[in-house]
Design an enzyme around this catalytic site. Structure first.
Site: not given
Length: 421
Positions: A238-240
């Site tokens: 998730a995200s990076m």
């Protein structure tokens, strides 16, 4: 949605802690008491409030274990570990701004979490060390208790600010109960590898995950009883971590990828938060770095969130100035220098999601760009999910909707890894 703090940043991070409650990582009343002790945008009050709750939960765990109540001990230790994580979250330990509290707090997370491993009721768990260059990456392997046949494997990747003990509350708590083995690990620039081993972040996560897959192959040969089906390996982040998952998906050994709220190009993210005209002038050499550093330093002095974000990036990149950080951010992209996309190497099915109420990213400039770059997969092998309200996963990384993202992730993986129930 109800707000606990005026600060968007503090409010988001508080909801992040609450999100662990269904999986044992928080108790509602303990969190509300902590919230009442926190001053908006004051990292020291944040630290004090959570260390108090962490110590109390740890003491409850010790008391329960001493009396033979392993269920209560497990729950208390899980909460304590998460609260210790939260207590150190606002602190950085980079050479230009050291903080001696960072490593001891990280060690408290590790030590407390280790107490939960033999008590987990969601499956078996073990600590591993994965050789990587001149280091060893700390890892946990979570296994279903019933392994009468080989089980699919999910690699759960962390991102820019998560630690792998926190990842338990997402996929590692659920995966083994659904018949999956789940492996978490901390690569360069993450968790204990950053805090203790001083390994800094790198963009080529396909290299990192490639070494992890090599390790799993050797581990399976030496420990056949773990029953890992290495022909069915998926990756999620998730995200990076979502960016890392997409980079990792280029490895042909990855059979499916779930990328939750990723960015396509970190430099585009920067341009959405800093004046594009200033950045273009600096990048062209018309504005010296000292001017940009001065402007960004003033922004950091005016906003704790900006101070925290830029400070974190300097820490995990291993640099000492905002402009050095910007140079590193340019490397984190799914685009090649010739304008083509790295995603053309991805051959496995991909689920990519976006969040319209993200604290950081714009779905239109990131998630849709990722989805479009996967057009070669065809609609039957690519799926997009853009969530709009918080309960539907509209916050970054699906914070506050962990149960939903777990359900959608494993539904997608079941379909493409041929898992039947």
């Amino acid at each position: 949605m109800h707000r606990f703090f005026k600060s968007e940043f503090f409010n988001f991070e508080f909801i992040r802690i609450l999100s662990a409650a269904p999986y044992g990582g928080a108790e509602i009343a303990e969190c509300l008491v902590a919230a009442g002790q926190i001053t908006n945008d004051d990292p020291e009050s944040w630290h004090r409030a959570w260390i108090i709750q962490a110590d109390k939960a740890k003491a409850l765990g010790d008391e329960a274990l001493h009396s033979g109540d392993t269920v209560s001990a497990r729950r208390a230790y899980l909460r304590a570990s998460n609260y210790y994580r939260a207590s150190g979250y606002m602190f950085h330990d980079r050479p230009g701004a050291p903080d001696a509290r960072v490593l001891p707090l990280a060690q408290q997370v590790l030590d407390t979490y280790a107490l939960t491993l033999p008590l987990l009721d969601t499956g078996e768990a073990s600590q591993l060390k994965i050789p990587f260059e001149n280091h060893q990456l700390a890892a946990y392997l979570y296994l279903p208790r019933d392994r009468t046949k080989p089980v699919p494997v999910l690699l759960s990747l962390g991102g820019a600010d998560s630690i792998q003990e926190e990842l338990y509350y997402v996929y590692a708590a659920s995966g083994p109960q659904l018949g999956y083995a789940v492996l978490t690990f901390e690569g360069p620039g993450q968790g204990i590898t950053l805090r203790r081993d001083k390994m800094h972040m790198r963009p080529d996560w396909e290299v990192v995950v490639g070494r992890v897959l090599d390790f799993l192959t050797a581990y399976m040969q030496q420990n056949p009883s773990v029953q890992l089906d290495l022909s069915r390996v998926a990756v999620v982040g998730a995200s990076m971590g979502g960016y890392y998952a997409l980079r990792a998906a280029a490895d042909p050994r990855i059979g499916a990828c779930v990328s939750i709220d990723p960015f396509y190009d970190m430099w585009d993210f920067v341009r959405n938060h800093v004046s594009p005209a200033l950045l273009n002038a600096w990048n062209a050499g018309w504005v010296p770095s000292r001017v940009v550093n001065g402007i960004m330093s003033m922004a950091m002095a005016a906003s704790f969130q900006a101070k925290w974000e830029v400070g974190l990036a300097m820490w995990f990149f291993g640099v000492d100035s905002p402009t050095q950080t910007l140079r590193h951010m340019m490397k984190y992209t799914l685009a090649r220098a010739d304008g083509t996309s790295r995603l053309d190497q991805v051959k496995c099915p991909v689920l990519v999601s976006g969040a319209t109420q993200s604290l950081y990213l714009e779905p239109e400039s990131d998630v849709l760009r990722v989805f479009d770059a996967l057009a070669h997969l065809g609609d039957e092998r690519r799926e997009i999910w853009i969530a709009r309200s918080p309960e539907e996963g509209g916050l970054q990384a699906k914070i506050g909707a962990i149960g939903l993202v777990v359900q959608r992730t494993f539904r997608f993986l079941d379909q493409h890894l041929n898992v039947t129930r």
